[in-house]
Scaffold this active site. Structure first.
Site, PDB file in Angstrom:
ATOM      1  N   GLY A 127      -1.642   1.782  12.683  1.00 42.26           N
ATOM      2  CA  GLY A 127      -3.101   1.805  12.695  1.00 42.26           C
ATOM      3  C   GLY A 127      -3.662   3.110  13.220  1.00 42.26           C
ATOM      4  N   ASN A 129      -5.203   5.556  11.608  1.00 37.38           N
ATOM      5  CA  ASN A 129      -6.202   6.202  10.769  1.00 37.38           C
ATOM      6  C   ASN A 129      -7.642   5.975  11.215  1.00 37.38           C
ATOM      7  OD1 ASN A 129      -5.585   3.452   9.821  1.00 37.38           O
ATOM      8  ND2 ASN A 129      -7.208   3.832   8.338  1.00 37.38           N
ATOM      9  N   SER A 130      -7.833   5.378  12.391  1.00 38.80           N
ATOM     10  CA  SER A 130      -9.195   5.189  12.882  1.00 38.80           C
ATOM     11  C   SER A 130      -9.176   4.945  14.383  1.00 38.80           C
ATOM     12  CB  SER A 130      -9.878   4.004  12.185  1.00 38.80           C
ATOM     13  OG  SER A 130      -9.221   2.785  12.517  1.00 38.80           O
ATOM     14  N   GLY A 131     -10.342   5.160  15.004  1.00 39.71           N
ATOM     15  CA  GLY A 131     -10.540   4.798  16.399  1.00 39.71           C
ATOM     16  C   GLY A 131      -9.517   5.357  17.365  1.00 39.71           C
ATOM     17  N   ILE A 132      -9.051   4.485  18.257  1.00 41.37           N
ATOM     18  CA  ILE A 132      -8.115   4.876  19.293  1.00 41.37           C
ATOM     19  C   ILE A 132      -6.806   5.375  18.687  1.00 41.37           C
ATOM     20  CG2 ILE A 132      -6.798   4.054  21.285  1.00 41.37           C
ATOM     21  CD1 ILE A 132      -9.018   1.944  21.632  1.00 41.37           C
ATOM     22  N   SER A 256      -5.016  -6.176  25.365  1.00 37.19           N
ATOM     23  CA  SER A 256      -6.439  -6.228  25.704  1.00 37.19           C
ATOM     24  C   SER A 256      -6.636  -7.127  26.916  1.00 37.19           C
ATOM     25  CB  SER A 256      -7.247  -6.777  24.521  1.00 37.19           C
ATOM     26  OG  SER A 256      -8.574  -7.082  24.906  1.00 37.19           O
ATOM     27  N   TYR A 287      -7.567 -13.931  18.418  1.00 40.73           N
ATOM     28  CA  TYR A 287      -7.400 -12.580  18.955  1.00 40.73           C
ATOM     29  C   TYR A 287      -6.865 -12.623  20.389  1.00 40.73           C
ATOM     30  CZ  TYR A 287      -8.574  -7.794  20.327  1.00 40.73           C
ATOM     31  OH  TYR A 287      -8.517  -6.488  20.785  1.00 40.73           O
TER      32      TYR A 287
END
Length: 414
Positions: A127, A129-132, A256, A287
């Site tokens: 993951g 390709n975006s954000g963090i 998280s 989640y």
């Protein structure tokens, strides 16, 4: 020629007339210019320090004709008699768990990486390709690491790669396709990675989905559970032999603080609970449960792999961050937009991941949970050893019922 530079640790200020120096084998000693004496211990704190590793990226050690050692910073066109590694000197510890907090919630990934040269280190980030995930990839690539971006949206990943190369043309960034909603795709990715012949020193399990509504994957599993946890568990199993050949290594699992609100218990740890059907599904609980699974997995992985030179830790990147997680529902996009002025930046959000991936003091430390670049106690259930073992066993059962079994990670740490 060079001018003398006196550096001092902001936490351990030296008295006037004292100077830090480094021996050729990395030991820090202290010179008193008034008395012409030297000693190993800091004159105020009494601490002993050492510097480790190679010089930072762009630095070179040179010696004058009379034998005086000096250092050249080719990037900034400067010279100094002070070893640049002094800025990152470490205390001599009696225990690997004895480390001070150097950074906090306002620290950025690039601050943590300052002075580090990761040339030759291979980092795989899901993951990315975006954000963090992107900020993590960018920060590590800017400091010399070969970064493999494992993404479902390869077009976006290639655009991110181009941004990194525009910033540093010599950066080493690769893009590979993986769909975490497909176990076949995970298996194909692992086979492709092995075919490349690359080592793997740092595995960062960053990818996650949130607020998608109920989605059933091609493997007949609920998507949040599979993408956030099970497929990344499977990916780790498939790549662990490469990591052991490349050891020492690290695994960083992005969890998280939501793990504290999971409703998982030892007595309800079943496939039906982890991967609920439509009538029992609530996206927030799905989640939360996946994030508890992340920590349990990281802890058990560390138990099994630390004897092989690989440590695993889990982290919380930041509260209510304006990341790609909110893209699936307009209400969350609005909420994240409203709180954006009060949240971390992406650079700050990537800091804890990067800290656990590269900090020297964590080289032999695993099985911990970090928040704001600091060790933080997770909920009690996350530290439950028997539940971690039960989750591992159940995860393998789920995988074995859907794929050809590939038992890779040692079950007993041997």
């Amino acid at each position: 020629m060079a001018t003398q530079v006196f550096d001092s640790d902001s936490e351990d200020e030296l008295p006037p007339g004292w100077e830090e120096r480094v021996t050729t084998d990395g030991k820090v000693y202290y010179a008193n210019h008034e008395t012409q004496n030297t000693q190993w211990k800091h004159p105020v704190t009494g601490k002993k320090k050492v510097v480790k590793g190679e010089l930072p990226y762009g630095w070179e050690r040179s010696v004058t004709e009379d034998g005086t050692m000096f250092f050249v910073d080719h990037i900034n066109q400067k010279t100094t008699y002070t070893d640049p590694r002094l800025a990152f000197a470490e205390e001599v510890k009696d225990s690997p768990l004895d480390f001070r907090q150097k950074y906090d919630g306002s620290s950025t990934a690039l601050q943590i990486l300052h002075g580090k040269d990761l040339t030759g280190r291979f980092v795989l980030i899901t993951g990315a390709n975006s954000g963090i995930g992107f900020e993590t990839a960018r920060s590590l690539a800017l400091h010399g690491a070969t970064v493999v971006m494992a993404c479902r949206n390869v077009q976006s990943a290639h655009e991110c790669r181009a941004r990194i190369l525009q910033e540093r043309p010599e950066a080493k960034v690769e893009v590979m396709f993986i769909d975490l909603a497909s176990l076949k795709s995970v298996q194909q990715f692992a086979d492709d990675y092995e075919d490349m012949g690359w080592p793997l020193h740092i595995l960062i399990l960053n990818a996650a989905i949130f607020g998608t509504g109920y989605i059933q994957t091609e493997d007949n599993l609920e998507a949040t559970f599979q993408v956030n946890y099970l497929s990344q568990f499977y990916l780790t199993k498939l790549l662990v032999n490469i990591m052991m050949r490349s050891a020492p290594g690290r695994v960083v699992v992005v969890s998280s603080e939501n793990h504290r609100f999971s409703d998982l218990k030892e007595n309800n740890l079943t496939v039906e609970k982890l991967s609920p059907k439509t009538h029992t599904y609530w996206h927030m609980m799905a989640y939360n449960n996946s994030k508890l699974c992340n920590i349990l997995f990281a802890n058990e992985l560390n138990c099994r792999l630390s004897p092989h030179g690989i440590v695993a830790n889990s982290i919380h990147p930041g509260n209510m961050m304006s990341s790609g997680l909110s893209r699936n529902w307009w209400l969350y996009r609005l909420l994240f937009a409203l709180v954006r002025p009060f949240t971390k930046s992406m650079q700050q959000g990537a800091a804890t991941t990067v800290y656990c991936a590269v900090a020297e003091e964590l080289g032999n430390v695993g099985g911990l949970y970090f928040n704001n670049c600091c060790r933080c106690p997770p909920c009690k259930l996350a530290e439950n050893k028997s539940m971690a073992v039960a989750l591992w066993s159940l995860s393998e059962q789920i995988l074995n019922s859907r794929i050809i079994p590939r038992k890779i990670v040692p079950n007993d740490g041997s």
